[in-house]
Design an enzyme around this catalytic site. Structure first.
Site, PDB file in Angstrom:
ATOM      1  N   SER A  53     -20.446 -36.679   2.998  1.00 52.92           N
ATOM      2  CA  SER A  53     -20.456 -35.345   3.587  1.00 52.92           C
ATOM      3  C   SER A  53     -19.167 -34.643   3.189  1.00 52.92           C
ATOM      4  CB  SER A  53     -20.539 -35.442   5.110  1.00 52.92           C
ATOM      5  OG  SER A  53     -20.297 -34.192   5.731  1.00 52.92           O
ATOM      6  N   TYR A  75     -16.980 -38.625  13.303  1.00 50.43           N
ATOM      7  CA  TYR A  75     -17.878 -38.400  12.175  1.00 50.43           C
ATOM      8  C   TYR A  75     -17.077 -38.364  10.874  1.00 50.43           C
ATOM      9  CZ  TYR A  75     -21.557 -36.379   9.277  1.00 50.43           C
ATOM     10  OH  TYR A  75     -22.486 -36.163   8.279  1.00 50.43           O
TER      11      TYR A  75
END
Length: 255
Positions: A150, A163
């Site tokens: 990501s 995250y």
């Protein structure tokens, strides 16, 4: 000679029930690979198997909780039993639970680490010996591990600390593993998508989801197929070339 570049190859895609995982599975099947579809929900996997079959491809569904190391090992064994080899592993399964340290629960943090990190390690560890064998026995003479990261593995933001921890860590793991497997002809790559319509936001609380969606309001997001194209570009490269990293953002994304 087969017209399709991945004819005879077998791919295993985790998180294949929707979004990037489903799009990647379709793309690899369209290139001729047989695809093992892995997720913890059976119904969408079965629908995807039928969709791929209607398009002339081959896929098999395996519902599995890969946060359990025994189930992760077994899904690799099931893939080998069904297709007799393994050439491509796409580690796509993941979850994003945003929240500040003050308001997030430890259970949410543990859930992200379990799926984004431990599950990936479980499947990769189980698959590596067979990927090495795949590289040595295929016409392509190469195998691939593609980890889906990501932009949060490059740019940290408030409420995304854990995250980002999982995605920053994924980049380090990918690079070290790449170096470890060079001589085995197993390429290891990471694709880092920006804003794209996935089910990640579905796991957020209503107020956090509203904030997250507000941040991307007005952006034209990536399509899952855009990320699938990046994965295909990596695995379709001739064995002399290794694409180590691809970051793909929505064109208007600033972070």
């Amino acid at each position: 000679m087969d017209a399709k570049a991945l004819s005879g190859a077998v791919a295993l895609v985790t998180g294949a029930s929707s979004g990037i995982g489903a799009a990647t599975s379709r793309r690899l099947a369209a290139e001729g690979a047989a695809v093992a579809l892995v997720a913890d929900r059976r119904d969408p996997l079965d629908r995807l198997v039928c969709e791929i079959a209607r398009a002339g491809g081959l896929a098999e569904a395996f519902d599995s909780d890969i946060t359990d190391p025994e189930q992760a090992y077994q899904v690799v064994q099931d893939t080998l039993e069904r297709f007799q080899r393994l050439d491509i592993l796409v580690n796509n399964a993941g979850v994003m639970l945003l929240g500040t340290a003050l308001h997030a629960t430890i259970e949410e943090w543990d859930r992200m680490v379990a799926l984004n990190v431990r599950a990936l390690l479980h499947v990769t560890h189980a698959a590596v010996p067979y990927l090495i064998d795949g590289a040595s026995t295929s016409a392509r003479q190469v195998a691939d591990i593609v980890n889906i990261g990501s932009t949060s593995g490059r740019v940290a933001q408030p409420a995304g600390s854990v995250y980002s921890l999982t995605k920053f860590g994924l980049n380090g793991f990918t690079e070290a593993l790449r170096q470890e497997l060079l001589r085995e002809r197993v390429r290891v790559s990471v694709v880092e998508p920006g804003t794209a319509p996935t089910e990640l936001a579905d796991h957020l609380d209503d107020d956090i989801r509203e904030t997250a969606l507000g941040q991307i309001s007005g952006l034209e997001p990536l399509h899952p197929a855009d990320v699938a194209d990046a994965v295909a570009y990596i695995v379709l490269c001739d064995r002399r070339a290794a694409i180590n990293q691809i970051m793909i953002r929505a064109a208007d994304q600033t972070w």
